[in-house]
Design an enzyme around this catalytic site. Structure first.
Site: not given
Length: 216
Positions: A191-192
């Protein structure tokens, strides 16, 4: 390892809601991009054993104890929120065409229930807080007042994009693991951008497991 030897999906059955039914003449509702993604995830079995949006009994069970009504662990409710007028029309129609923001009819919802919910109770049950600075709480509090449940029939995927060419269904990932001979797999959600700690976990996983599966 063959595909049949792979780990069983959550709930024991890999859901497949892909169909080719004709939606001509159905009442239609436009849903958000996030909800369109949820619908596709249901259809492909990513959200197995869910076959559609949660009914009231399952919803309240997830909120109160992190489990579906049948006691299977499930912590985030997958729901379709609408206003009162739209909910009434959907219930009356029975079958509803769900369109993504681009106007593409992606699925047919077989409407079962239309019900209200307590947003503060939902926020507290799922996120452990009612503080609106929490993004999950903020999203819950901004939802419309009614939820519509029912199984979906997926009829058309959105147009291909650069990132979608890397998307694999659970069936495809199982085939890939089988072809690679992987028996133990560690999944990592990208996600990051990875931090140093993430990098160390990935390196450790590669040395102790057959492979690392990156999801997004």
């Amino acid at each position: 390892m063959s595909e049949n030897d792979s780990i069983k999906p959550h709930g024991g059955v890999l859901v497949n809601r892909i169909t080719n039914i004709d939606p001509t003449g159905l009442f239609s509702v436009t849903i958000s991009e996030d909800l369109a993604n949820d619908v596709e995830n249901i259809a492909d079995g990513i959200f197995s054993p869910l076959e559609g949006f949660l009914g009231q009994q399952d919803f309240e069970s997830v909120v109160s104890r992190g489990r579906l009504a049948n006691d299977l662990a499930w912590t985030i409710p997958i729901v379709l929120d609408v206003d009162e007028q739209t909910g009434s029309k959907m219930k009356e129609s029975g079958k509803v065409l769900l369109q993504n923001p681009q106007g593409v009819g992606v699925a047919v919802l077989n409407v079962e229930e239309v019900y209200t919910f307590d947003k503060e109770k939902t926020s507290q049950g799922i996120y452990g807080t009612t503080d609106s600075s929490h993004p999950g709480v903020a999203k819950t509090m901004s939802m419309k007042d009614y939820l519509v449940s029912g199984k979906i029939d997926y009829i058309q995927r959105p147009d291909d994009t650069e990132i979608r060419k890397y998307r694999l269904t659970p069936k495809q990932t199982r085939q890939a693991f089988a072809q690679a001979g992987w028996k133990t797999i560690c999944a990592f959600q990208t996600r990051n951008p990875p931090h140093v700690a993430h990098e160390m976990l990935q390196k450790t996983s590669i040395t102790t497991r057959d492979g690392v599966f990156f999801t997004y």
